[in-house]
Every structure is written in structure tokens, then in C-alpha cells.
Write a protein that holds these residues in place. Structure first.
Motif, PDB file in Angstrom:
ATOM      1  N   LEU A  23      -2.568   8.666   3.234  1.00  0.00           N
ATOM      2  CA  LEU A  23      -1.214   8.807   2.731  1.00  0.00           C
ATOM      3  C   LEU A  23      -0.219   8.091   3.640  1.00  0.00           C
ATOM      4  O   LEU A  23      -0.480   7.870   4.816  1.00  0.00           O
ATOM      5  CB  LEU A  23      -0.842  10.286   2.640  1.00  0.00           C
TER       6      LEU A  23
ATOM      7  N   ILE B 114       0.820  -1.218   0.000  1.00  0.00           N
ATOM      8  CA  ILE B 114       0.000   0.000   0.000  1.00  0.00           C
ATOM      9  C   ILE B 114       0.853   1.266   0.000  1.00  0.00           C
ATOM     10  O   ILE B 114       0.600   2.204  -0.754  1.00  0.00           O
ATOM     11  CB  ILE B 114      -0.949   0.004   1.219  1.00  0.00           C
ATOM     12  N   TRP B 115       1.885   1.296   0.863  1.00  0.00           N
ATOM     13  CA  TRP B 115       2.636   2.552   1.075  1.00  0.00           C
ATOM     14  C   TRP B 115       4.134   2.436   0.862  1.00  0.00           C
ATOM     15  O   TRP B 115       4.866   3.364   1.150  1.00  0.00           O
ATOM     16  CB  TRP B 115       2.404   3.049   2.510  1.00  0.00           C
TER      17      TRP B 115
ATOM     18  N   GLY C 228      -5.862   1.742   3.721  1.00  0.00           N
ATOM     19  CA  GLY C 228      -5.591   1.789   2.287  1.00  0.00           C
ATOM     20  C   GLY C 228      -6.827   2.131   1.479  1.00  0.00           C
ATOM     21  O   GLY C 228      -6.768   2.932   0.539  1.00  0.00           O
ATOM     22  N   ARG C 229      -7.971   1.566   1.848  1.00  0.00           N
ATOM     23  CA  ARG C 229      -9.221   1.848   1.137  1.00  0.00           C
ATOM     24  C   ARG C 229      -9.653   3.307   1.314  1.00  0.00           C
ATOM     25  O   ARG C 229     -10.341   3.865   0.466  1.00  0.00           O
ATOM     26  CB  ARG C 229     -10.319   0.920   1.652  1.00  0.00           C
ATOM     27  N   SER C 230      -9.232   3.908   2.425  1.00  0.00           N
ATOM     28  CA  SER C 230      -9.589   5.305   2.702  1.00  0.00           C
ATOM     29  C   SER C 230      -8.590   6.293   2.092  1.00  0.00           C
ATOM     30  O   SER C 230      -8.662   7.489   2.365  1.00  0.00           O
ATOM     31  CB  SER C 230      -9.670   5.531   4.214  1.00  0.00           C
ATOM     32  N   ASN C 231      -7.660   5.772   1.301  1.00  0.00           N
ATOM     33  CA  ASN C 231      -6.680   6.622   0.610  1.00  0.00           C
ATOM     34  C   ASN C 231      -5.799   7.404   1.582  1.00  0.00           C
ATOM     35  O   ASN C 231      -5.414   8.546   1.298  1.00  0.00           O
ATOM     36  CB  ASN C 231      -7.378   7.590  -0.357  1.00  0.00           C
TER      37      ASN C 231
ATOM     38  N   ASP D   7     -13.197  10.219  10.203  1.00  0.00           N
ATOM     39  CA  ASP D   7     -12.584   9.631   9.018  1.00  0.00           C
ATOM     40  C   ASP D   7     -12.239   8.169   9.235  1.00  0.00           C
ATOM     41  O   ASP D   7     -11.920   7.460   8.285  1.00  0.00           O
ATOM     42  CB  ASP D   7     -11.293  10.389   8.656  1.00  0.00           C
TER      43      ASP D   7
ATOM     44  N   PRO E 113     -11.685  12.196   2.216  1.00  0.00           N
ATOM     45  CA  PRO E 113     -10.434  11.468   2.347  1.00  0.00           C
ATOM     46  C   PRO E 113      -9.369  12.317   3.016  1.00  0.00           C
ATOM     47  O   PRO E 113      -9.492  13.529   3.097  1.00  0.00           O
ATOM     48  CB  PRO E 113     -10.043  11.185   0.887  1.00  0.00           C
TER      49      PRO E 113
ATOM     50  N   THR F 168      -6.350  14.389   2.842  1.00  0.00           N
ATOM     51  CA  THR F 168      -5.959  15.148   1.662  1.00  0.00           C
ATOM     52  C   THR F 168      -4.527  14.869   1.280  1.00  0.00           C
ATOM     53  O   THR F 168      -3.710  14.434   2.072  1.00  0.00           O
ATOM     54  CB  THR F 168      -6.108  16.659   1.927  1.00  0.00           C
ATOM     55  N   SER F 169      -4.232  15.136   0.018  1.00  0.00           N
ATOM     56  CA  SER F 169      -2.881  14.973  -0.493  1.00  0.00           C
ATOM     57  C   SER F 169      -2.222  16.333  -0.676  1.00  0.00           C
ATOM     58  O   SER F 169      -1.259  16.469  -1.413  1.00  0.00           O
ATOM     59  CB  SER F 169      -2.915  14.228  -1.835  1.00  0.00           C
TER      60      SER F 169
END
Length: 258
Positions: free
Chosen positions: A188, A151-152, A183-186, A255, A242, A244-245
Motif C-alpha cells: 500500500l 503505482i501509488w 508494486g508487484r507485492s501489492n 515479505d 501480501p 494487508t489493506s
């Protein structure tokens, strides 16, 4: 090499022979690579790969590697040209046993002589069973590390230590669930450690001990969010927001999966 015994011996050794975070991260990266080779006595790996996995800058890598060798955790030797160096991991748990034996001296030998053959056979059987248990745990821990890496990317030194603590606290099944949900929740990579810790805290607060209970709690949370959206047009939980990026490392408790 027994992965779990090696990890235990490593952290025991750190109490007497401490390392900084970069050195711990490089040791873990080397151990990981050695495991992937099937625990070959000697193996090669590019410095760039180790830097990437351990989160090191190239100008600091050589200093960190030399410290690991000086401290007795690894051996390495260069090769000609641009070929990758050759590494050998020191089997730390063998050193621990030998050190313990050296302290006991002749008194241990005299006590050993009193054991019968049946006792020796029983001890060997128990050791075999314990090795089987340890090997099974190692495979599960390895699977957790591989999931994180999928995932990361390779976990840094802090994440590596936290993964082992969580593995002991809640077990591989719930830990795998928590990582998968992150991972499903995006989430980072830089937020993953904190997100998972918060998730585990919520599990413990709700006395969740199985994956099924975690899934039921998550479904209950989703239904509550859906009802609020249906009634008000928005959710007080903002569940679909999500992480944020854009550089923000914060997230709300809502969340989390539940």
C-alpha cells in the motif's frame, strides 16, 4: 530550467530559509507540474490538483501557497472567476550563483581577468558536459518519480526526499527494481516508503549492486520458499502473504523480495 540544479538549490535554500513539510510538498508539486509543461515561464494548475498531489487540505492550501511566495520560492497571481491561478517558479540556482558572486566582489573580477581565452573555452566545454550529465540524471530521477506516481500516486514530501536519497545511494536501476517489486507485492502507498527502505537495507547487507544480482537473490529466495512448502506444506517465510489493506502497516522481513 535544470531540474537537478533546481532541486539542489532548493534544499540548499532550506538550510537558510526553512519550510515545513506541507510547504515542501507543495513546492515539489508545483515543480512537477511546471516540468510537465516543459518549464513554461508561467503556467496554470487547479488548486484541487495541487492539494491532491501535495496531500493538502483545501483550507490549509492558501496559507501554504502564500508562505512559499513570501519566502521567495514561487510567484503567483489570481485570475477572474473560477479560473486557476497563474504560477511562476523562481529559478533558485540562478539566485545561488548571484548571491555567491555578490560576496566575492571585485576580487572575482580581477581573478577573471587573468584567465585566457583557451581556459574560458575549456570551462564552457566542461560546463556543457556537466549539463549533459545533469540532464541525463534528471531524466532518470523523473522516471523514478513517474513510476512511483503510476503505482501509488504522487509521492508525499517524505517520499520525495527519500527517493532523492535512494537515487544517490543505489542508483536509478536498483531503485526502479525496488519500487517495481513493491508494486508487484501489492504494498500500500502508506507502507511503500518503509518497504522500499527495508528492501534497500537488505540489498546493502547482501552487497547487491546490480539488478541482475537482485533478481538472482530473489530467485534463490523463491526456490527456498518452494522447497519448504514441498517439505512441510507451509513456509516459514510466508512469502505469499501480501501487505494487508485492513489498516495494518506492519510486514515481516520475509515479505521482502529476498
Amino acid at each position: 530550467m535544470n531540474y537537478l540544479k533546481q532541486l539542489r538549490a532548493f534544499y540548499d535554500a532550506l538550510e537558510l530559509n526553512p519550510l515545513n513539510a506541507s510547504e515542501v510538498a507543495l513546492w515539489h508539486a508545483l515543480t512537477w507540474v511546471n516540468n510537465k509543461t516543459g518549464w513554461k515561464y508561467e503556467f496554470t494548475v487547479a488548486s484541487s490538483v495541487l492539494c491532491q498531489k501535495a496531500g493538502l487540505k483545501s483550507d490549509n492550501f492558501y496559507k501554504v501557497r502564500n508562505k512559499l511566495q513570501q519566502a521567495g520560492y514561487i510567484n503567483w497571481r489570481p485570475r477572474r472567476g473560477n479560473q486557476a491561478a497563474v504560477y511562476q517558479m523562481v529559478k533558485l540556482y540562478d539566485l545561488s550563483v548571484n548571491n555567491t558572486d555578490s560576496h566575492t566582489g571585485n576580487s572575482t573580477d580581477s581573478r577573471t581577468d587573468t584567465f585566457t581565452g583557451n581556459h574560458t573555452a575549456l570551462t564552457k566545454l566542461n560546463e556543457t558536459k556537466q549539463d549533459d550529465v545533469d540532464n541525463a540524471r534528471v531524466k532518470k530521477l523523473q522516471a523514478v518519480f513517474e513510476l512511483w506516481q503510476h503505482i501509488w500516486d504522487f509521492p508525499n514530501a517524505i517520499a520525495q526526499q527519500d527517493l532523492q536519497v535512494w537515487f544517490k545511494e543505489i542508483g536509478p536501476e536498483l531503485l526502479t527494481y525496488a519500487i517495481t517489486e513493491a508494486g508487484r507485492s501489492n504494498v500500500l502507498a502508506r507502507n511503500a516508503d518503509r518497504y522500499i527502505q527495508r528492501t534497500i537495507d537488505h540489498m546493502q547487507e547482501q552487497k547487491i549492486t546490480t539488478v541482475q544480482q537482485a533478481k538472482e537473490a530473489a530467485e534463490k529466495h523463491r526456490q527456498q520458499v518452494h522447497r519448504e512448502i514441498s517439505q512441510t506444506g507451509k513456509s516459514a517465510y510466508a512469502k505469499n502473504k501480501p501487505v494487508t489493506s485492513t489498516g495494518s502497516s506492519s510486514f515481516e522481513a520475509s515479505d521482502l523480495p529476498f
